[in-house]
Design an enzyme around this catalytic site. Structure first.
Site, PDB file in Angstrom:
ATOM      1  N   ALA A   1       0.809  -1.219   0.000  1.00  0.00           N
ATOM      2  CA  ALA A   1       0.000   0.000   0.000  1.00  0.00           C
ATOM      3  C   ALA A   1       0.845   1.274   0.000  1.00  0.00           C
ATOM      4  O   ALA A   1       0.304   2.384   0.065  1.00  0.00           O
ATOM      5  CB  ALA A   1      -0.936   0.003   1.212  1.00  0.00           C
ATOM      6  N   ASP A   2       2.157   1.133  -0.105  1.00  0.00           N
ATOM      7  CA  ASP A   2       3.051   2.288  -0.009  1.00  0.00           C
ATOM      8  C   ASP A   2       2.831   3.267  -1.163  1.00  0.00           C
ATOM      9  O   ASP A   2       2.845   2.884  -2.338  1.00  0.00           O
ATOM     10  CB  ASP A   2       4.505   1.808  -0.009  1.00  0.00           C
ATOM     11  CG  ASP A   2       5.477   2.952   0.188  1.00  0.00           C
ATOM     12  OD1 ASP A   2       5.645   3.370   1.348  1.00  0.00           O
ATOM     13  OD2 ASP A   2       6.045   3.429  -0.813  1.00  0.00           O
ATOM     14  N   VAL A   3       2.660   4.540  -0.831  1.00  0.00           N
ATOM     15  CA  VAL A   3       2.391   5.571  -1.833  1.00  0.00           C
ATOM     16  C   VAL A   3       3.577   5.726  -2.784  1.00  0.00           C
ATOM     17  O   VAL A   3       3.411   5.867  -4.001  1.00  0.00           O
ATOM     18  CB  VAL A   3       2.069   6.915  -1.149  1.00  0.00           C
ATOM     19  CG1 VAL A   3       1.949   8.030  -2.179  1.00  0.00           C
ATOM     20  CG2 VAL A   3       0.786   6.809  -0.337  1.00  0.00           C
TER      21      VAL A   3
END
Length: 297
Positions: free
Chosen positions: A250-252
């Protein structure tokens, strides 16, 4: 790890797949960084061993890391080697990752461009967790600002030639704080609670690096702690325990990097990332790290 004690310094023999300049590029991505200092091609880092503060001066020559101790001599060279080996993930055989990447259209150009880059670890679990918590839902610049304030208010320092070098605050120090002590530094109430809560877990020995290493499900053990979600757990498994398959999906930054590599005008969905990652099995952490690196050009 093979190394040589040269009395006034030590030399760590490096694997072929290692680039000190690439590692310095990643370490130097923010001028607000407080946990190490880079001066031209030299890296300075303060660590603490058995209450002894050790300042390391590190550069590279002839496929070796040259480690000097400008402040004073130390007898803890074996521990220093162990720290650096973990910090730069030097025992990892990257040839396997490069073989995987050679068949992947997203990773192949990155491994060519950043050949020798290794995951830059955070050997201290409390540092890894607090940094991950600080970075939740804010931009990277402000996260570095919070870290600097946190370290300079509660960490130890060493003055060498008029330059201050810092140690990260210990869980024991932070466990005794009130949330208002962190709110003054512009922590949100929630983040202050989370950081102090993690400090209490660690200072009471309920949580430690050893406990996680011995756990059958370290990610779930981390997620059971208030303030630690899936992203934070995967980030810490990747950066502290050096799990090459840890995947903060989920890391931007990861999403932005994939969008950049694919030259698209939208970020990939989670399902799309999962599909891409089918080619990265067992190396999702390294794939993520190389994609992060592509954002610092």
């Amino acid at each position: 790890m093979q190394w040589t004690d040269c009395d006034d310094h030590l030399e760590i023999h490096l694997p072929n797949e290692f680039s000190f300049s690439e590692c310095l590029t990643f370490l130097g991505r923010s001028q607000l960084e407080v946990m190490h200092d880079i001066q031209e091609d030299t890296l300075y880092k303060l660590i603490k061993v058995d209450n002894d503060r050790i300042l390391m001066k590190i550069n590279s020559k002839d496929q070796k890391l040259i480690v000097k101790f400008p402040d004073k001599k130390t007898k803890q060279k074996e521990i220093v080697v162990g720290y650096i080996t973990e910090w730069f993930d030097l025992e990892r055989d990257l040839s396997v990752f490069y073989e995987v990447a050679s068949e992947d259209p997203i990773l192949h150009p990155l491994t060519q461009r950043y050949y020798g880059l290794r995951i830059i670890g955070i050997p201290d679990l409390f540092e890894a967790l607090t940094w991950a918590i600080m970075g939740q839902q804010i931009n990277l610049k402000f996260a570095y600002t919070l870290k600097r304030r946190f370290v300079e208010n509660f960490g130890e320092k060493l003055n060498y030639n008029g330059k201050l070098f810092w140690l990260h605050p210990t869980p024991e120090v932070i466990a005794n704080l009130e949330t208002d002590d962190l709110r003054k530094l512009q922590f949100t109430e929630r983040k202050a609670e989370y950081v102090i809560g993690v400090a209490k877990e660690m200072s009471s020995s309920h949580l430690s690096k050893k406990v996680l290493k011995e756990s059958e499900n370290p990610a779930q053990q981390l997620i059971s702690i208030r303030g630690i979600g899936a992203w934070t757990a995967d980030y810490c498994l990747m950066k502290c325990l050096l799990k090459p398959n840890a995947f903060p999906i989920a890391d931007v930054g990861l999403h932005n990097a994939v969008m950049k590599q694919l030259e698209q005008d939208r970020k990939p969905t989670i399902d799309e990332l999962k599909k891409f990652a089918e080619n990265w099995t067992d190396w999702e952490g390294y794939a993520t790290f190389y994609l992060w690196r592509s954002l610092y050009e």
